[in-house]
Design a protein around this motif. Structure first.
Motif, PDB file in Angstrom:
ATOM      1  N   GLN A 216       8.980  -5.749  -6.318  1.00  0.00           N
ATOM      2  CA  GLN A 216       7.556  -5.435  -6.400  1.00  0.00           C
ATOM      3  C   GLN A 216       6.795  -5.786  -5.119  1.00  0.00           C
ATOM      4  N   PHE A 217       7.539  -6.162  -4.097  1.00  0.00           N
ATOM      5  CA  PHE A 217       6.909  -6.512  -2.819  1.00  0.00           C
ATOM      6  C   PHE A 217       7.648  -5.816  -1.688  1.00  0.00           C
ATOM      7  N   GLU A 218       6.871  -5.246  -0.777  1.00  0.00           N
ATOM      8  CA  GLU A 218       7.466  -4.577   0.389  1.00  0.00           C
ATOM      9  C   GLU A 218       6.587  -4.838   1.603  1.00  0.00           C
ATOM     10  N   PHE A 219       7.184  -5.370   2.658  1.00  0.00           N
ATOM     11  CA  PHE A 219       6.421  -5.571   3.892  1.00  0.00           C
ATOM     12  C   PHE A 219       6.652  -4.391   4.819  1.00  0.00           C
ATOM     13  N   ILE A 220       5.561  -3.875   5.374  1.00  0.00           N
ATOM     14  CA  ILE A 220       5.616  -2.769   6.330  1.00  0.00           C
ATOM     15  C   ILE A 220       5.138  -3.276   7.675  1.00  0.00           C
ATOM     16  N   SER A 221       6.044  -3.304   8.660  1.00  0.00           N
ATOM     17  CA  SER A 221       5.665  -3.715  10.013  1.00  0.00           C
ATOM     18  C   SER A 221       5.006  -2.536  10.703  1.00  0.00           C
ATOM     19  N   CYS A 222       3.726  -2.682  11.009  1.00  0.00           N
ATOM     20  CA  CYS A 222       2.966  -1.527  11.485  1.00  0.00           C
ATOM     21  C   CYS A 222       1.705  -1.990  12.201  1.00  0.00           C
ATOM     22  N   ASP A 223       1.361  -1.324  13.296  1.00  0.00           N
ATOM     23  CA  ASP A 223       0.087  -1.518  13.976  1.00  0.00           C
ATOM     24  C   ASP A 223      -0.802  -0.343  13.605  1.00  0.00           C
ATOM     25  N   VAL A 224      -1.838  -0.595  12.816  1.00  0.00           N
ATOM     26  CA  VAL A 224      -2.674   0.501  12.321  1.00  0.00           C
ATOM     27  C   VAL A 224      -3.434   1.205  13.438  1.00  0.00           C
ATOM     28  N   ASN A 225      -3.443   0.623  14.634  1.00  0.00           N
ATOM     29  CA  ASN A 225      -4.130   1.263  15.757  1.00  0.00           C
ATOM     30  C   ASN A 225      -3.291   2.343  16.430  1.00  0.00           C
ATOM     31  N   GLN A 226      -1.991   2.392  16.114  1.00  0.00           N
ATOM     32  CA  GLN A 226      -1.109   3.373  16.729  1.00  0.00           C
ATOM     33  C   GLN A 226      -1.149   4.691  15.954  1.00  0.00           C
ATOM     34  N   GLU A 227      -1.150   5.784  16.677  1.00  0.00           N
ATOM     35  CA  GLU A 227      -1.226   7.103  16.050  1.00  0.00           C
ATOM     36  C   GLU A 227      -0.063   7.343  15.097  1.00  0.00           C
ATOM     37  N   SER A 228       1.111   6.780  15.417  1.00  0.00           N
ATOM     38  CA  SER A 228       2.297   6.984  14.591  1.00  0.00           C
ATOM     39  C   SER A 228       2.140   6.394  13.192  1.00  0.00           C
ATOM     40  N   ALA A 229       1.186   5.479  13.030  1.00  0.00           N
ATOM     41  CA  ALA A 229       1.011   4.825  11.733  1.00  0.00           C
ATOM     42  C   ALA A 229       0.613   5.813  10.648  1.00  0.00           C
ATOM     43  N   THR A 230      -0.063   6.894  11.020  1.00  0.00           N
ATOM     44  CA  THR A 230      -0.518   7.859  10.011  1.00  0.00           C
ATOM     45  C   THR A 230       0.641   8.638   9.404  1.00  0.00           C
ATOM     46  N   SER A 231       1.826   8.592  10.038  1.00  0.00           N
ATOM     47  CA  SER A 231       2.971   9.375   9.554  1.00  0.00           C
ATOM     48  C   SER A 231       3.892   8.581   8.632  1.00  0.00           C
ATOM     49  N   ILE A 232       3.541   7.334   8.310  1.00  0.00           N
ATOM     50  CA  ILE A 232       4.380   6.529   7.423  1.00  0.00           C
ATOM     51  C   ILE A 232       4.471   7.191   6.049  1.00  0.00           C
ATOM     52  N   LYS A 233       5.691   7.235   5.509  1.00  0.00           N
ATOM     53  CA  LYS A 233       5.919   7.819   4.188  1.00  0.00           C
ATOM     54  C   LYS A 233       6.027   6.697   3.152  1.00  0.00           C
ATOM     55  N   TRP A 234       5.214   6.774   2.129  1.00  0.00           N
ATOM     56  CA  TRP A 234       5.205   5.749   1.090  1.00  0.00           C
ATOM     57  C   TRP A 234       6.069   6.199  -0.079  1.00  0.00           C
ATOM     58  N   THR A 235       6.906   5.298  -0.583  1.00  0.00           N
ATOM     59  CA  THR A 235       7.855   5.660  -1.635  1.00  0.00           C
ATOM     60  C   THR A 235       7.205   5.744  -3.008  1.00  0.00           C
ATOM     61  N   ILE A 236       6.079   5.053  -3.211  1.00  0.00           N
ATOM     62  CA  ILE A 236       5.325   5.177  -4.457  1.00  0.00           C
ATOM     63  C   ILE A 236       3.851   5.386  -4.102  1.00  0.00           C
ATOM     64  N   PRO A 237       3.054   5.914  -5.018  1.00  0.00           N
ATOM     65  CA  PRO A 237       1.643   6.167  -4.708  1.00  0.00           C
ATOM     66  C   PRO A 237       0.880   4.890  -4.370  1.00  0.00           C
ATOM     67  N   ILE A 238      -0.094   5.026  -3.490  1.00  0.00           N
ATOM     68  CA  ILE A 238      -1.023   3.932  -3.189  1.00  0.00           C
ATOM     69  C   ILE A 238      -2.271   4.174  -4.036  1.00  0.00           C
ATOM     70  N   ASP A 239      -2.414   3.392  -5.089  1.00  0.00           N
ATOM     71  CA  ASP A 239      -3.566   3.565  -5.969  1.00  0.00           C
ATOM     72  C   ASP A 239      -4.805   2.879  -5.412  1.00  0.00           C
ATOM     73  N   TYR A 240      -4.605   1.689  -4.815  1.00  0.00           N
ATOM     74  CA  TYR A 240      -5.721   0.920  -4.272  1.00  0.00           C
ATOM     75  C   TYR A 240      -5.355   0.417  -2.883  1.00  0.00           C
ATOM     76  N   LEU A 241      -6.342   0.378  -2.011  1.00  0.00           N
ATOM     77  CA  LEU A 241      -6.091  -0.008  -0.625  1.00  0.00           C
ATOM     78  C   LEU A 241      -7.141  -1.020  -0.173  1.00  0.00           C
ATOM     79  N   PHE A 242      -6.668  -2.179   0.271  1.00  0.00           N
ATOM     80  CA  PHE A 242      -7.546  -3.207   0.844  1.00  0.00           C
ATOM     81  C   PHE A 242      -7.344  -3.208   2.358  1.00  0.00           C
ATOM     82  N   HIS A 243      -8.367  -2.855   3.102  1.00  0.00           N
ATOM     83  CA  HIS A 243      -8.246  -2.847   4.567  1.00  0.00           C
ATOM     84  C   HIS A 243      -8.806  -4.150   5.118  1.00  0.00           C
ATOM     85  N   CYS A 244      -7.907  -5.159   5.219  1.00  0.00           N
ATOM     86  CA  CYS A 244      -8.294  -6.491   5.708  1.00  0.00           C
ATOM     87  C   CYS A 244      -8.064  -6.651   7.202  1.00  0.00           C
ATOM     88  N   ALA A 245      -7.265  -5.780   7.803  1.00  0.00           N
ATOM     89  CA  ALA A 245      -6.816  -5.998   9.182  1.00  0.00           C
ATOM     90  C   ALA A 245      -7.995  -5.993  10.153  1.00  0.00           C
TER      91      ALA A 245
END
Length: 353
Positions: free
Chosen positions: A82-111
């Motif tokens: 039930q836990f998955e860490f994703i190593s990612c810099d949200v400032n990089q353009e490539s971050a938008t292409s990440i494929k999620w294995t299950i739906p993201i129902d809620y998103l907390f943008h703390c970064a």
């Protein structure tokens, strides 16, 4: 759990039992950017507590840049389904292409960079995380048809209160000099809020904006350079509290567990498109009084020291910034701690840790 300490574990348990509609969160996918930060860590601990104690089957995507830091924070969950860490810099353009294995129902943008040294030494990254990084997470929300996004904003978007208000309401706005280095953080957050409204209009994304006052707690990072964080670290070590100004700054503060419980109320009951101040008026205090209180708790004294030039560049120019949190309290939220309880608990946990 990051902090195996009875006091912290009691806080997490208490949050996991607050009277909100947990049914809305059960069996959902939740993405948290900046997950290894002070608030993100506490959020993860609460959701994983719900999984263990209540069988909620919440799947956590914890997003951050450092795998090493994440393993330290989330070692208890690292092998959990039930836990998955994703190593990612949200400032990089490539971050938008990440494929999620299950739906993201809620998103907390703390970064975000959230302390003075980072504002002064990483000013571009400070701005971009709140603009480009926010665009990235809103693109994830758009692609995944996310039910709700919480964009973490800040008291600093209000700027300086020049006597126009007793406390800032969500509709108010004080003075902010945009033509200085230190403006990168509040202006970036202002732009992030505007970007959220643009995505709401164009794509119909449900977004709530918590505006969070100055926060402290035992999950703060050792690199945190905020004045209060420095006071706490000195109290933990039994060292003199170093005040690098006259200490007349009059600000709102809040304890991390109370902030996290407020965020959960906003997740369940906040109104789409609205901003909500998160603060506890009983925590309003001048910086010099805060220094003296922590000196008392730590058994030390307060001394004065001039800040280094580079260090001073990261300091907020505001001297009065108090938030009115009545709008949030109308949703049913109420803080659980007094200021002295919260400070003592933080010092005790970190000292024993």
């Amino acid at each position: 759990m990051f902090l195996h300490h009875l006091l912290y574990e009691k806080s997490i348990e208490a949050i996991s039992k607050i009277p909100i509609e947990w049914e809305k969160i059960k069996n959902r996918g939740i993405l948290i950017t900046g997950a290894t930060g002070m608030i993100g860590t506490c959020l993860v601990d609460v959701f994983m507590k719900r999984n263990r104690e209540f069988g909620d089957q919440i799947h956590i995507y914890a997003v951050g840049r450092s795998v090493e830091q994440a393993k330290k924070r989330f070692q208890d969950y690292w092998d959990s389904e039930q836990f998955e860490f994703i190593s990612c810099d949200v400032n990089q353009e490539s971050a938008t292409s990440i494929k999620w294995t299950i739906p993201i129902d809620y998103l907390f943008h703390c970064a975000s960079n959230t302390h003075p040294n980072a504002y002064a030494t990483e000013p571009i990254n400070t701005i971009m995380t709140n603009v480009i990084g926010t665009r990235t997470v809103l693109e994830w929300a758009r692609i995944m048809s996310t039910k709700r996004v919480l964009f973490f904003s800040t008291v600093e978007i209000y700027g300086e209160n020049r006597g126009d208000y007793d406390r800032f309401l969500e509709k108010d706005c004080g003075y902010l000099d945009c033509n200085i280095l230190r403006a990168g953080y509040p202006e970036g957050k202002r732009c992030g809020e505007a970007l959220c409204q643009a995505y709401r209009e164009e794509y119909g994304i449900d977004i709530v904006i918590p505006r969070i006052c100055r926060v402290f707690g035992p999950t703060m990072r050792s690199s945190d350079s905020k004045a209060l964080a420095q006071f706490i670290k000195n109290a933990v070590k039994g060292e003199d509290i170093v005040l690098k100004s006259e200490g007349n700054q009059f600000f709102s503060y809040c304890y991390t567990p109370d902030v996290v419980s407020a965020l959960l109320y906003l997740l369940c009951y906040g109104k789409d498109g609205e901003a909500y101040n998160i603060a506890d008026p009983n925590f309003d205090i001048r910086l010099k009084e805060l220094a003296n209180l922590l000196a008392y708790i730590g058994g030390t004294t307060v001394i004065f020291q001039q800040p280094e030039k580079k260090e001073a560049l990261g300091y907020s120019k505001a001297t009065i910034a108090l938030l009115d949190s009545e709008k949030l309290k109308q949703l049913g939220w109420k803080p659980a701690y007094t200021l002295e309880e919260a400070l003592k608990e933080t010092v005790t946990i970190l000292r024993e840790k």
